[in-house]
Design an enzyme around this catalytic site. Structure first.
Site, short mmCIF file in Angstrom:
data_model
loop_
_atom_site.label_atom_id
_atom_site.label_comp_id
_atom_site.label_asym_id
_atom_site.label_seq_id
_atom_site.Cartn_x
_atom_site.Cartn_y
_atom_site.Cartn_z
N GLY A 211 1.17 -1.15 0.14
CA GLY A 211 -0.25 0.31 -0.40
C GLY A 211 0.63 1.45 -0.14
CG ASP A 241 -5.80 -3.92 -11.31
OD1 ASP A 241 -5.98 -5.16 -10.80
OD2 ASP A 241 -7.43 -3.70 -10.97
CB SER A 271 -3.68 4.75 -10.83
OG SER A 271 -3.32 4.07 -9.58
P1 ADP Z 1 -3.75 -3.51 -3.37
O1 ADP Z 1 -4.37 -2.43 -4.22
O2 ADP Z 1 -3.70 -4.48 -4.59
O3 ADP Z 1 -4.07 -3.78 -2.54
P2 ADP Z 1 -1.15 -1.77 -2.26
O4 ADP Z 1 -2.73 -1.29 -1.48
O5 ADP Z 1 -0.94 -2.74 -1.72
O6 ADP Z 1 -2.52 -2.50 -3.57
O7 ADP Z 1 -1.43 -1.23 -3.64
C1 ADP Z 1 -0.56 -1.45 -4.24
C2 ADP Z 1 0.78 -0.58 -4.76
O8 ADP Z 1 -0.14 0.67 -4.85
C3 ADP Z 1 1.29 -0.40 -3.67
O9 ADP Z 1 2.47 -0.84 -3.63
C4 ADP Z 1 2.01 1.84 -4.25
O10 ADP Z 1 3.12 1.54 -4.83
C5 ADP Z 1 0.96 2.00 -4.57
N1 ADP Z 1 -0.59 2.71 -3.63
C6 ADP Z 1 -1.61 1.74 -2.90
N2 ADP Z 1 -1.66 2.65 -2.10
C7 ADP Z 1 -1.49 3.97 -2.21
C8 ADP Z 1 -1.32 5.41 -1.46
N3 ADP Z 1 -2.14 6.15 -0.76
N4 ADP Z 1 0.42 6.14 -1.43
C9 ADP Z 1 1.25 5.78 -2.56
N5 ADP Z 1 0.95 4.90 -3.86
C10 ADP Z 1 -0.06 3.90 -2.24
#
Ligand code: ADP
Length: 292
Positions: A211, A241, A271
């Site tokens: 995240g 994604d 994104s």
């Molecule tokens: P999913 O959306 O599959 O649950 P994650 O929450 O781990 O996966 O997020 C996937 C990627 O998206 C992270 O590794 C990071 O690069 C980016 N990301 C997600 N949330 C944030 C945030 N709040 N700020 C910046 N980047 C984010």
């Protein structure tokens, strides 16, 4: 470089309401919107926007939603000759109700469940001409397994983004090139091992997304966290994604894992600043602007 995504396509129907209806009750809500979704389609669109040659394989119904899903993919530069239009199931959909701090979602896989192992014969050419095949967990498990086997036998690289979470036999993990769970999915796939143990077991293959913390992997010598970019997210739907598509794009272009994850973190950070899964997905130009 060509990427084939074998996976789900769907329409999200999103309703915003201040009052939750009780059983048997009708209430007036605030807003309604539709958005294109399905992890397969999202990842295909993200990779295409980043300049990859992308083909989608999967199934939609012979309904208006299926037509709109295909139009959207084509508009985003994704080839759709590998998408079957089935008559015995409707197009996949997700029905999302947003309350104040809460949401509830009903997913109807429908045509996405019709992507069967027996269908692989219909798209072996697509697979054989791919540099990388990307999979998620929104089509049947046995289809994913058959594709992993086929690609492994034919020397084609594979990336499984195991979302939503479901367990997978070790035999298939061995055959994958990349496995990219988030923390929750990782805990379900590897229930008996610590995070550090599994990362060390699968160096440069297992990438766990964290995240807002970024992503972590093992480079063969040590664990490395590649930190996320600090942004104010407006909608984190589809962050994973975008991350997966961008990571795949960067690796195919020859970047080392840590540079590829930095590129993926940047794409995902862009994104999450746009609405909807596909709304904020960056183009290559946008990536260049942001990295300067
Ligand atoms: P999913 O959306 O599959 O649950 P994650 O929450 O781990 O996966 O997020 C996937 C990627 O998206 C992270 O590794 C990071 O690069 C980016 N990301 C997600 N949330 C944030 C945030 N709040 N700020 C910046 N980047 C984010």
């Amino acid at each position: 470089m060509k990427i084939t995504v074998v996976g789900s396509m769907s329409t999200d129907f999103v309703v915003t309401t201040k009052v939750k209806p009780n059983q048997g009750e009708t209430v007036f809500g605030e807003k309604f919107a539709t958005a294109f979704g399905g992890k397969g389609a999202n990842q295909a669109v993200a990779a295409s926007r980043l300049g990859m040659d992308v083909a989608m394989v999967g199934a939609v119904g012979k309904d208006d939603f299926g037509t709109a899903i295909l139009d959207n993919l084509v508009k985003n530069g994704v080839a759709v000759t590998g998408v079957e239009r089935v008559t015995h199931a409707e197009s996949g959909s997700a029905h999302i109700v947003l309350y104040d701090n809460d949401n509830s979602i009903i997913v109807i896989p429908a045509a996405n469940n019709e992507v069967k192992p027996a269908n692989i014969e219909k798209f072996t050419d697509q697979l054989l001409t791919s540099d990388l095949v990307i999979l998620q967990n929104e089509i049947p498990q046995e289809t994913n397994e058959a594709i992993i086997d086929f690609c492994w036998q034919n020397g084609i690289q594979t990336l499984l983004n195991p979302a939503p979470a479901r367990s997978i036999a070790k035999e298939y993990i061995e055959k994958l090139t990349y496995l990219t769970p988030n923390e929750h999915e990782s805990a379900i796939i590897f229930p008996d091992q610590s995070r550090s143990e599994v990362l060390a077991q699968y160096p440069n293959k297992l990438i766990i997304t964290l995240g807002a913390m970024g992503a972590i992997y093992h480079d063969g010598i040590k664990e490395e966290i590649v930190p996320a970019f600090e942004v104010q997210p407006v909608d984190t739907t589809g962050a994973g994604d975008t991350f997966n598509a961008a990571m795949a794009t960067a690796l195919l272009q020859g970047l080392e894992m840590s540079a590829a994850l930095r590129f993926a973190n940047l794409a995902a950070a862009i994104s999450v600043q746009g609405f909807g899964a596909q709304g904020g997905m960056p183009t290559l130009e946008k990536m260049k602007e942001q990295s300067q």
